[in-house]
Design a protein around this motif. Sequence first.
Motif, PDB file in Angstrom:
ATOM      1  N   PHE A  57      10.509  65.544  50.736  1.00  0.00           N
ATOM      2  CA  PHE A  57      11.238  64.549  51.520  1.00  0.00           C
ATOM      3  C   PHE A  57      12.698  64.461  51.096  1.00  0.00           C
ATOM      4  O   PHE A  57      13.596  64.433  51.932  1.00  0.00           O
ATOM      5  N   TYR A  60      15.213  67.350  52.275  1.00  0.00           N
ATOM      6  CA  TYR A  60      15.620  67.333  53.675  1.00  0.00           C
ATOM      7  C   TYR A  60      16.380  66.072  54.048  1.00  0.00           C
ATOM      8  O   TYR A  60      17.174  66.083  54.973  1.00  0.00           O
ATOM      9  N   PHE A  61      16.182  64.981  53.284  1.00  0.00           N
ATOM     10  CA  PHE A  61      16.992  63.788  53.516  1.00  0.00           C
ATOM     11  C   PHE A  61      18.448  64.044  53.151  1.00  0.00           C
ATOM     12  O   PHE A  61      19.345  63.409  53.700  1.00  0.00           O
ATOM     13  N   VAL A  64      19.990  65.001  56.262  1.00  0.00           N
ATOM     14  CA  VAL A  64      20.140  63.850  57.155  1.00  0.00           C
ATOM     15  C   VAL A  64      21.350  63.024  56.747  1.00  0.00           C
ATOM     16  O   VAL A  64      22.176  62.651  57.594  1.00  0.00           O
TER      17      VAL A  64
END
Length: 192
Positions: A57, A60-61, A64
Amino acid sequence: MGSGLWTAAAINLNDWQGWNIGAVLFTFGVLNALTNLILIHHWDWPRLIGEIIYTLFFSYFVNVFTWVFTWLGLGSWSVLARIFVSCFGVFCFCVAISLYQRANIIMHPNDDTTNILRFLYFKGNATASQIADFIPPIIVAIVAWIATGKLLGINVATVFSFLGNGVIIAWADEHVWPQLKHNFKVTPDGQA
């Protein structure tokens, strides 16, 4: 104004080899989770699986948040504003690291490494453990720099992070929710 050293290493690998930054951060995390098992001297499936999921998580954040900061136009803000935001971000994540290291439920592998190093190898010294954890990404960034002649992702906030992470984490341990104590456990044979 710079990124954390692990992210800077990923940025430099991206520039040198073209590898996706999120994928590189995930790979770093998995390798670090495996290293943690070596450091604690035993196989711990729940720790390994939890750290890999966290890394999945987190890695990939990063992409973002990069998109959000680009959308906000952060890159066009004044240098002083960007320095402030970057250093304040470092301060905030150090406080967060302090809190979740003390809770010791599930952590990013790099933060678990500093916790392991801190209590098993550096007699509770947060600064020494943080600096030791930064050695691998520094080596990666230097190798990429030698290969490309460019050193990316390193700036004021990176230096602030390198010099301040351990200090801020130790400060937060004493001043931010001080009733929350480290529950890092070591068995009589020295295992975490």
